[in-house]
Write a protein that holds these residues in place. Sequence first.
Motif, PDB file in Angstrom:
ATOM      1  N   LEU A 300      -3.774 -31.617  -4.120  1.00  0.00           N
ATOM      2  CA  LEU A 300      -2.420 -31.431  -4.667  1.00  0.00           C
ATOM      3  C   LEU A 300      -2.422 -30.485  -5.866  1.00  0.00           C
ATOM      4  N   ASN A 303      -3.528 -26.724  -4.954  1.00  0.00           N
ATOM      5  CA  ASN A 303      -2.547 -25.925  -4.216  1.00  0.00           C
ATOM      6  C   ASN A 303      -1.263 -25.696  -5.004  1.00  0.00           C
ATOM      7  N   LEU A 304      -0.792 -26.708  -5.719  1.00  0.00           N
ATOM      8  CA  LEU A 304       0.454 -26.552  -6.465  1.00  0.00           C
ATOM      9  C   LEU A 304       0.298 -25.596  -7.643  1.00  0.00           C
TER      10      LEU A 304
END
Length: 419
Positions: A300, A303-304
């Motif tokens: 998470l 990628n964010l």
Amino acid sequence: MNAQELFGILPLLLVSAGIVILLLQVSFWRGHVGALATTIITLVLAGISCFWVAGTLSTGASSIQVTGLLLVDHTSLFFALLLLLTAIAVSIMGYSYLRMRCNPKVNSGSYPEEFYILLLLAMLGATTLVFASHFATFFLGLELISLALYPMLGFAVNGDLSPQKEQLQSLESAIKYLLLSALSTALGLFGIALIYSASGSLSFSGIASHMTELSQTSTLFATGVTLLLISVAFKLSLVPFHIWTPDVYQGAPTPTTALIATVGKGAVIGFLLRFFSTLDLYESQVLIDMLSIAAVASMLVGNLLALMQTNIKRLLAYSSIGHIGYLIVAFIIGKSTFGTEAVIYYLVAYIITTLGAFAVVGLIADSVEEKVLNGEYPENPTLNSENPYQCDFYRGLLWRSPGSPAAWRQCFYPLPVSH
């Protein structure tokens, strides 16, 4: 140590011999191309020896135990071969990076040969790590990688022709990695001490023989393994131990960044596979839950936060964090039929694609740097040697350079960006 054991560690012996030869070569004759050639020959011979040793294992015993410190089997030989091939690519990237920044013909005080000595030292540590079956060799291999990476991260300072800001960022990344690596090493050593206190052994097989009572009664052992995994998580940039990664990736020389992202992490994954399988730690639900949380958080966060980056090397840093999270998902099922194969397959794909990405970034940045040094860059105050590391610089790259990598060296002028 008998002849069979010496033959089993032939890749390590060849890399060690290459280091000694390169040191002597540099002492008597300074030459960038010569140092590169010696490095590549050493790595190729070490890679060929992996096939040779693997062929012997196929016809005889499935593994060779070397003095209780190293265990040579097909899996460790595959990891060693993969890392050696990766190092060949990194050495070629290093030549492209250093040939302009460390040019003794322009400035006699700047020499690039030390980079290849440090690269071979890092590879000696990485191959030792994947063969390790004892905490002594584990620590030796891990620290050999780290001690070689510290000066490699700050190697831009050695390049007298490097831009001053590039030198400062390189030095900053080396200091950050040194401090956080020292912290992770201290945690790892404390964890090893607790494991030894609980089990009375430092060899993986010796600890495995006491696993039944340790896993059920020893809080000391569980704490030690947890601290060791935290130390390893620093090296792998798993969330929440990833904080050093973007800054170090951004400031370090591109070949060194590629080395950390591929060889550094690949060697640690190879160690983890052996450590977990030998001690059968897949049965520990607490450890699996910890790794699961770290994997989900890494996917998470990686990628964010990658979506928010404007620097291409920081973007690749967060990308590597996310990919290691995916790899840990495969690692968690490592005891199943295809668990180990899944980890190895993903690691191979990760290393190939990561090398390709950093090779493109390095090639483009080196081309622009060459134009800056030659005074061929257009007279525009917004264009400077930092632009190749900005994501906007890659807009329209396909149309500007549709051909072979040799064509990428022609002209990389950023297209206007509309906001």
